[in-house]
Design an enzyme around this catalytic site. Structure first.
Site, PDB file in Angstrom:
ATOM      1  N   GLU A  17      -4.280  16.399  16.875  1.00 44.14           N
ATOM      2  CA  GLU A  17      -4.173  16.159  15.436  1.00 44.14           C
ATOM      3  C   GLU A  17      -5.403  16.695  14.728  1.00 44.14           C
ATOM      4  O   GLU A  17      -6.525  16.562  15.222  1.00 44.14           O
ATOM      5  CB  GLU A  17      -4.054  14.654  15.162  1.00 44.14           C
ATOM      6  CG  GLU A  17      -3.956  14.311  13.677  1.00 44.14           C
ATOM      7  CD  GLU A  17      -3.810  12.824  13.432  1.00 44.14           C
ATOM      8  OE1 GLU A  17      -2.695  12.314  13.620  1.00 44.14           O
ATOM      9  OE2 GLU A  17      -4.811  12.174  13.074  1.00 44.14           O
ATOM     10  N   THR A  48      -2.560  16.002   9.114  1.00 43.64           N
ATOM     11  CA  THR A  48      -2.401  14.779   8.337  1.00 43.64           C
ATOM     12  C   THR A  48      -2.273  15.069   6.840  1.00 43.64           C
ATOM     13  O   THR A  48      -2.437  16.206   6.385  1.00 43.64           O
ATOM     14  CB  THR A  48      -3.556  13.793   8.580  1.00 43.64           C
ATOM     15  OG1 THR A  48      -4.769  14.365   8.064  1.00 43.64           O
ATOM     16  CG2 THR A  48      -3.731  13.508  10.066  1.00 43.64           C
ATOM     17  N   ALA A  51      -3.832  10.326   1.157  1.00 43.20           N
ATOM     18  CA  ALA A  51      -3.173   9.287   0.373  1.00 43.20           C
ATOM     19  C   ALA A  51      -2.732   9.840  -0.978  1.00 43.20           C
ATOM     20  O   ALA A  51      -3.491  10.517  -1.670  1.00 43.20           O
ATOM     21  CB  ALA A  51      -4.110   8.106   0.181  1.00 43.20           C
ATOM     22  N   ARG A 107       5.009   5.777   5.877  1.00 52.11           N
ATOM     23  CA  ARG A 107       4.896   5.045   4.613  1.00 52.11           C
ATOM     24  C   ARG A 107       3.542   5.333   3.985  1.00 52.11           C
ATOM     25  O   ARG A 107       3.427   5.580   2.791  1.00 52.11           O
ATOM     26  CB  ARG A 107       5.051   3.538   4.844  1.00 52.11           C
ATOM     27  CG  ARG A 107       5.094   2.724   3.542  1.00 52.11           C
ATOM     28  CD  ARG A 107       4.717   1.280   3.760  1.00 52.11           C
ATOM     29  NE  ARG A 107       3.303   1.130   4.074  1.00 52.11           N
ATOM     30  CZ  ARG A 107       2.700  -0.038   4.230  1.00 52.11           C
ATOM     31  NH1 ARG A 107       3.393  -1.155   4.145  1.00 52.11           N
ATOM     32  NH2 ARG A 107       1.416  -0.103   4.507  1.00 52.11           N
ATOM     33  N   GLY A 108       2.490   5.278   4.797  1.00 54.91           N
ATOM     34  CA  GLY A 108       1.130   5.467   4.295  1.00 54.91           C
ATOM     35  C   GLY A 108       0.486   4.142   3.954  1.00 54.91           C
ATOM     36  O   GLY A 108       1.152   3.109   3.822  1.00 54.91           O
ATOM     37  N   ALA A 123       8.993   3.571   5.380  1.00 52.19           N
ATOM     38  CA  ALA A 123       9.109   4.907   5.958  1.00 52.19           C
ATOM     39  C   ALA A 123      10.568   5.289   6.202  1.00 52.19           C
ATOM     40  O   ALA A 123      10.935   6.465   6.109  1.00 52.19           O
ATOM     41  CB  ALA A 123       8.318   4.974   7.265  1.00 52.19           C
ATOM     42  N   TYR A 143       3.989   1.134  16.661  1.00 50.57           N
ATOM     43  CA  TYR A 143       2.794   0.305  16.820  1.00 50.57           C
ATOM     44  C   TYR A 143       2.947  -0.610  18.040  1.00 50.57           C
ATOM     45  O   TYR A 143       3.531  -1.691  17.932  1.00 50.57           O
ATOM     46  CB  TYR A 143       2.565  -0.512  15.550  1.00 50.57           C
ATOM     47  CG  TYR A 143       2.471   0.363  14.321  1.00 50.57           C
ATOM     48  CD1 TYR A 143       1.249   0.873  13.910  1.00 50.57           C
ATOM     49  CD2 TYR A 143       3.614   0.729  13.604  1.00 50.57           C
ATOM     50  CE1 TYR A 143       1.160   1.721  12.804  1.00 50.57           C
ATOM     51  CE2 TYR A 143       3.542   1.571  12.502  1.00 50.57           C
ATOM     52  CZ  TYR A 143       2.302   2.061  12.109  1.00 50.57           C
ATOM     53  OH  TYR A 143       2.216   2.911  11.024  1.00 50.57           O
ATOM     54  N   HIS A 147       2.498  -3.656  13.850  1.00 46.83           N
ATOM     55  CA  HIS A 147       1.804  -3.230  12.628  1.00 46.83           C
ATOM     56  C   HIS A 147       1.025  -4.402  12.071  1.00 46.83           C
ATOM     57  O   HIS A 147       1.491  -5.550  12.079  1.00 46.83           O
ATOM     58  CB  HIS A 147       2.817  -2.717  11.601  1.00 46.83           C
ATOM     59  CG  HIS A 147       2.190  -1.995  10.460  1.00 46.83           C
ATOM     60  ND1 HIS A 147       1.546  -2.644   9.430  1.00 46.83           N
ATOM     61  CD2 HIS A 147       2.087  -0.665  10.179  1.00 46.83           C
ATOM     62  CE1 HIS A 147       1.085  -1.754   8.559  1.00 46.83           C
ATOM     63  NE2 HIS A 147       1.404  -0.542   8.991  1.00 46.83           N
ATOM     64  N   GLN A 174       0.388   4.446  17.429  1.00 48.52           N
ATOM     65  CA  GLN A 174      -0.980   4.228  16.978  1.00 48.52           C
ATOM     66  C   GLN A 174      -1.883   4.230  18.214  1.00 48.52           C
ATOM     67  O   GLN A 174      -1.415   4.005  19.330  1.00 48.52           O
ATOM     68  CB  GLN A 174      -1.065   2.883  16.262  1.00 48.52           C
ATOM     69  CG  GLN A 174      -2.409   2.610  15.603  1.00 48.52           C
ATOM     70  CD  GLN A 174      -2.403   1.269  14.887  1.00 48.52           C
ATOM     71  OE1 GLN A 174      -2.108   0.252  15.483  1.00 48.52           O
ATOM     72  NE2 GLN A 174      -2.712   1.271  13.605  1.00 48.52           N
TER      73      GLN A 174
END
Length: 285
Positions: A17, A48, A51, A107-108, A123, A143, A147, A174
């Site tokens: 990433e 990535t 925001a 979703r962020g 999401a 997750y 989460h 994650q």
């Protein structure tokens, strides 16, 4: 190439990433780092998304450069909670025009300084729209420890199932530092009927303060063995980097040995970290 097709081959894969710059003056250095990591020939690279779409053009540009100039499969992140539908579809159009086939739908994080937009809440809503917008391969986040905003792991798994039913083709975890957490998670989601490929997200720890803050925000469990490494080497950046890479390498070897073939490294634009991990796994891959 679509990531779901890469993962379906059943071979160990290593991907990395990178994240785009927040300001234009940093773009050249980030693009250089991404291009150097691309030379390691990863299975794919994810880029990535800031925001509210603050770095959306940089995300598209870097993903496009990876695809066209370096011939590496690119996975563009796309977040929605701080965005409008108009903006989301604008970015999807740009990705389509650039030939990017893979999108990681997120979703962020909820904004702290401004109210969230009202057009997206989950999401799964974004996944449905991407599915309708074109022939994209869609990834989502999962997750293993639940989460941080979910009331419990059962509810969190229900949200994951909604993402899969909405059309996501694979999920990426994650970061985690105890492989048993992932193995238990895989058993539980398979029992739930979630059968999409799971990509294990691995974070090599090179900055102790940053990782401790991240773990506090995400609720990630730090095993005693990992804490001992941080306590012993945390004040020595060079030693911590070496120990962090070694720990991540051991995690990856154990995962592959236990049938988890898809590994995604959160390399934080650090070529030396990506290079060392690739070298450590040269024969295994």
């Amino acid at each position: 190439m679509k990531i779901k097709d890469i993962l379906s081959q059943g071979k160990p894969t290593l991907s990395f990433e990178v994240f785009p710059p927040k300001t234009e003056d940093k773009y050249e250095s980030v693009e250089l780092a991404a291009s150097e990591i691309a030379k390691l020939k990863p299975a794919f690279m994810s880029v990535t998304y800031g925001a509210g779409g603050g770095t959306s053009q940089y995300t598209v540009d870097i993903a496009s450069a990876l695809h066209h100039q370096h011939h590496v499969t690119a996975l563009a992140h796309l977040t929605c909670v701080s965005s409008t539908k108009e903006k989301v579809h604008q970015v999807l159009g740009e990705l389509k025009e650039a030939g990017i086939e893979n999108v990681l739908a997120l979703r962020g994080d909820m904004p702290t300084n401004a109210p969230a937009k009202k057009e997206y809440h989950y999401a799964s809503e974004l996944i449905r729209e991407i599915k309708e917008a074109g022939d994209f391969c869609i990834g989502a986040a999962c997750y293993p420890e639940g989460h941080v905003e979910s009331a419990n792991k059962i509810i969190d798994m229900d949200y994951l199932k909604q993402k899969v039913e909405a059309g996501c083709d694979f999920v990426t975890t994650q970061m985690f530092f105890d492989n048993n957490i992932l193995y238990n998670y895989l058993y539980r989601i398979r029992e739930k009927g979630i059968t999409v490929p799971v990509v294990a997200g691995i974070m090599p720890v090179t900055n102790v303060k940053q990782i401790i803050r991240s773990c506090q925000l995400s609720g990630t469990y730090l095993p005693s063995r990992f804490k001992a490494i941080v306590d012993r080497f945390g004040d020595n950046p060079a030693a911590m980097k070496q120990a962090g890479i070694a720990y991540a390498t051991e995690q990856i070897i154990d995962l592959i040995a236990n049938g988890v073939n898809a590994i995604h490294v959160y390399s934080m634009n650090k070529l030396d970290v990506a290079l060392k991990i690739k070298e450590n796994l040269s024969e295994i891959l």
